[in-house]
Enzyme design. Structure first.
Site, PDB file in Angstrom:
ATOM      1  N   CYS A 270      28.197  44.427  35.905  1.00  0.00           N
ATOM      2  CA  CYS A 270      28.940  43.224  35.483  1.00  0.00           C
ATOM      3  C   CYS A 270      28.804  43.054  33.903  1.00  0.00           C
ATOM      4  O   CYS A 270      29.998  43.145  33.268  1.00  0.00           O
ATOM      5  CB  CYS A 270      28.469  42.307  36.176  1.00  0.00           C
ATOM      6  SG  CYS A 270      28.941  42.231  37.970  1.00  0.00           S
TER       7      CYS A 270
HETATM    8  N1  LIG Z   1      28.134  43.507  42.151  1.00  0.00           N
HETATM    9  C1  LIG Z   1      27.852  42.291  41.369  1.00  0.00           C
HETATM   10  O1  LIG Z   1      26.533  42.088  40.843  1.00  0.00           O
HETATM   11  C2  LIG Z   1      28.936  41.037  41.200  1.00  0.00           C
HETATM   12  C3  LIG Z   1      28.528  40.183  40.799  1.00  0.00           C
HETATM   13  C4  LIG Z   1      29.265  38.828  40.561  1.00  0.00           C
HETATM   14  C5  LIG Z   1      30.693  39.350  40.743  1.00  0.00           C
HETATM   15  N2  LIG Z   1      30.972  40.480  41.376  1.00  0.00           N
HETATM   16  C6  LIG Z   1      32.609  40.758  41.329  1.00  0.00           C
HETATM   17  O2  LIG Z   1      32.979  40.861  42.858  1.00  0.00           O
HETATM   18  C7  LIG Z   1      34.025  42.023  42.996  1.00  0.00           C
HETATM   19  C8  LIG Z   1      33.573  42.881  44.066  1.00  0.00           C
HETATM   20  O3  LIG Z   1      32.160  43.471  43.739  1.00  0.00           O
HETATM   21  P1  LIG Z   1      31.438  44.361  44.523  1.00  0.00           P
HETATM   22  O4  LIG Z   1      30.172  44.753  43.420  1.00  0.00           O
HETATM   23  O5  LIG Z   1      31.084  43.750  45.645  1.00  0.00           O
HETATM   24  O6  LIG Z   1      32.341  45.836  44.857  1.00  0.00           O
HETATM   25  P2  LIG Z   1      32.072  46.804  45.620  1.00  0.00           P
HETATM   26  O7  LIG Z   1      32.796  47.950  45.127  1.00  0.00           O
HETATM   27  O8  LIG Z   1      30.788  46.966  46.004  1.00  0.00           O
HETATM   28  O9  LIG Z   1      33.058  46.296  47.085  1.00  0.00           O
HETATM   29  C9  LIG Z   1      34.283  46.301  47.076  1.00  0.00           C
HETATM   30  C10 LIG Z   1      34.687  46.320  48.656  1.00  0.00           C
HETATM   31  O10 LIG Z   1      36.231  45.886  48.774  1.00  0.00           O
HETATM   32  C11 LIG Z   1      36.857  46.874  49.546  1.00  0.00           C
HETATM   33  N3  LIG Z   1      38.139  47.055  49.381  1.00  0.00           N
HETATM   34  C12 LIG Z   1      38.939  47.219  48.156  1.00  0.00           C
HETATM   35  N4  LIG Z   1      40.061  46.858  48.367  1.00  0.00           N
HETATM   36  C13 LIG Z   1      40.438  46.245  49.635  1.00  0.00           C
HETATM   37  C14 LIG Z   1      41.366  45.486  50.154  1.00  0.00           C
HETATM   38  N5  LIG Z   1      42.818  45.630  49.599  1.00  0.00           N
HETATM   39  N6  LIG Z   1      41.035  44.958  51.516  1.00  0.00           N
HETATM   40  C15 LIG Z   1      39.787  45.144  51.895  1.00  0.00           C
HETATM   41  N7  LIG Z   1      38.867  45.525  51.387  1.00  0.00           N
HETATM   42  C16 LIG Z   1      39.292  46.256  50.179  1.00  0.00           C
HETATM   43  C17 LIG Z   1      36.088  48.272  49.140  1.00  0.00           C
HETATM   44  O11 LIG Z   1      36.356  48.999  49.967  1.00  0.00           O
HETATM   45  C18 LIG Z   1      34.581  47.814  48.956  1.00  0.00           C
HETATM   46  O12 LIG Z   1      33.918  47.910  50.403  1.00  0.00           O
HETATM   47  C19 LIG Z   1      34.251  42.436  41.625  1.00  0.00           C
HETATM   48  O13 LIG Z   1      35.225  41.676  41.047  1.00  0.00           O
HETATM   49  C20 LIG Z   1      32.925  42.059  40.802  1.00  0.00           C
HETATM   50  O14 LIG Z   1      33.433  42.008  39.620  1.00  0.00           O
HETATM   51  C21 LIG Z   1      30.190  41.534  41.416  1.00  0.00           C
END
Ligand SMILES: NC(=O)c1ccc[n+]([C@@H]2O[C@H](COP(=O)([O-])OP(=O)(O)OC[C@H]3O[C@@H](n4cnc5c(N)ncnc54)[C@H](O)[C@@H]3O)[C@@H](O)[C@H]2O)c1
Length: 459
Positions: A270
């Protein structure tokens, strides 16, 4: 009765949110396009590695299920959190590609739905994305109207990997960007039942909330970078010590101690991309985010600075042990990790690199390939080292004693980016202890200051 919840995206954040919300008595259905994630959750396993995730899933299985069908999830819930990836694109902006796909599926399901439904985007996006990028997709696909037939909020979470469940359930505050009062009130009421610490709630327009999310992350990185800037100065003044300075600074209530520690730069999935994205949106809107640009630029120079500190001690073929490959302790994530950058840079200048991380070994192996030998044992790593470079303040490294560095070589140099072994190693005869952030050479530093403030020039 509690509303029924669906979560689109069962990744690092979504899977933990699903389990945490189920643990608070809500019926939750998770959706993912990845069948493996769905199968794992339905079998009572965590689809991703995260503290207490599997235990929370197991304990709440009767209220938690997963599906690959957005339709199933939307038709069987009242409120949907969308938490899919928003990766950085070529411009440095957050791509809406995955979110657009998810919104299209949600829109199609909404077309069939009777009654009101609340859609909450939780993924990190830039200002304007929710209302101007994604809402038109929902309205087009559902042939329904936001505000009348469904609601739309932007509500990000402020969590750290490794403590996602704990952070999610105990936030400092709730941030709700709302299309209108109805959807914002429903989300606030839902959060009040989910969160365990009765946090204050900030409700605002969708665009202000989008800006607040990215502003918070970039502010924290600016604070980290400020400490790192002072650290560089401390190395250049006699007796300079970054911890002495930041410990005092942090006592001022306007400043505070958190994230005010000179060491290596920030990394992970992030923080590094947030300053780039803020710079992008500022430029695109005719503003300038020079502070964000400088923070990002400065942060990227830090591994090179460490390499410069090491250069005088490195001979070709020497073995450098890099301790810490994840971007922080208790994590297996190596994305934008300073340890990884350093291992690559050391290999490039001809060092033989061996490395160890308590959790990230497997991920680091894939990332570093032939540039480093990742060992499964910390002690084996130390046995081979001419130079040891400590990149994270992991408790396993903090517990090391002088005896662990005794590997039969005449003198082992230990470069300690977090100064965690100061008490143990400073002054040991077989160890050249190099704490980053302290005066490098008092004599030279004093000489420079003498020249600068030469009293003959003052009179
Ligand atoms: N990881 C962190 O520390 C964190 C912290 C705050 C915010 N975020 C934000 O959260 C969001 C997700 O991050 P993450 O780390 O959980 O991502 P990730 O890549 O770990 O997980 C995302 C999931 O979404 C699924 N996916 C993709 N397209 C899809 C769809 N159309 N329908 C259903 N599922 C779908 C993927 O298969 C995956 O399992 C991002 O925008 C990220 O910036 C992440």
């Amino acid at each position: 009765m509690n509303v029924k919840v669906s979560i689109v995206g069962l990744g690092k954040l979504g899977a933990s949110m699903a389990a945490a919300i189920a643990s608070r008595g809500f019926e939750v259905v998770g959706v993912d396009v990845n069948e493996r994630a769905v199968d794992l959750l339905n079998a009572g396993h965590a689809p991703v590695k995260e503290t207490n995730l599997e235990e929370t899933i197991v304990a709440n299985r009767e209220r938690l299920r997963a599906t690959t069908s957005h339709r199933d999830a939307i038709l069987n819930s009242d409120i949907t959190f969308v938490i899919v990836p928003t990766p950085s694109d070529d411009r440095g902006a957050f791509s809406l590609q995955y979110a657009a796909w998810a919104f299209r599926e949600i829109g199609r399901a909404l077309a069939e739905k009777k009654g009101y439904h609340n859609v909450v985007l939780t993924s990190t996006v830039l200002p304007g994305s929710t209302r101007y990028g994604l809402l038109p997709i929902l309205e087009r696909e559902s042939a329904k109207e936001c505000g009348k037939d469904f609601g739309l909020c932007y509500s990000p979470e402020f969590i750290a990997l490794g403590s996602v469940i704990q952070d999610f359930l105990n936030p400092d505050f709730l941030l709700i960007g709302e299309f209108d009062n109805r959807c914002g009130s429903q989300l606030e009421a839902c959060y009040k039942q989910i969160m365990t610490n009765n946090p204050p709630c900030q409700r605002m327009s969708i665009e202000n909330a989008e800006l607040t999310k990215i502003a918070l992350n970039t502010f924290v990185t600016t604070k980290i970078t400020f400490a790192n800037m002072l650290m560089d100065l401390c190395e250049r003044i006699p007796g300079g010590d970054i911890d002495v300075v930041t410990n005092a600074l942090g006592l001022d209530r306007r400043i505070g101690k958190k994230y005010l520690k000179g060491a290596l730069g920030y990394g992970g999935p992030c923080f590094p991309r947030d300053n780039v994205a803020l710079s992008f949106i500022a430029r695109a809107l005719g503003s300038q985010a020079e502070l964000a640009e400088t923070t990002d630029r400065f942060n990227r120079t830090l591994p090179e600075k460490i390499i410069e500190r090491l250069r005088p001690y490195i001979r070709r073929g020497m073995t450098v042990a890099v301790l810490g490959l994840a971007y922080k302790p208790f994590s297996h994530v190596v994305e934008e990790s300073q340890g990884i950058y350093l291992a690559k840079a050391l290999s490039k200048i001809g060092a033989r690199v061996v490395a160890y991380d308590p959790l990230a070994g497997e991920m680091a192996r894939a990332e570093l390939k032939d540039k480093a030998v990742i060992l499964d044992s910390l002690y084996e790593c130390l046995k081979q080292a001419d130079i040891v470079l400590i990149t994270t303040p992991d408790p396993v490294f903090q517990a090391l004693t002088a005896a662990h560095f005794d590997n039969g070589k005449p003198k082992v140099a230990v470069v300690d980016c977090w100064r965690i072994l100061d008490k143990e190693l400073a002054g040991c005869p077989n160890i050249l202890y190099i704490p980053i952030g302290r005066s490098i050479d008092d004599e030279t530093n004093a000489m420079r200051l003498t020249q600068l403030w030469n009293s003959n020039n003052l009179e």
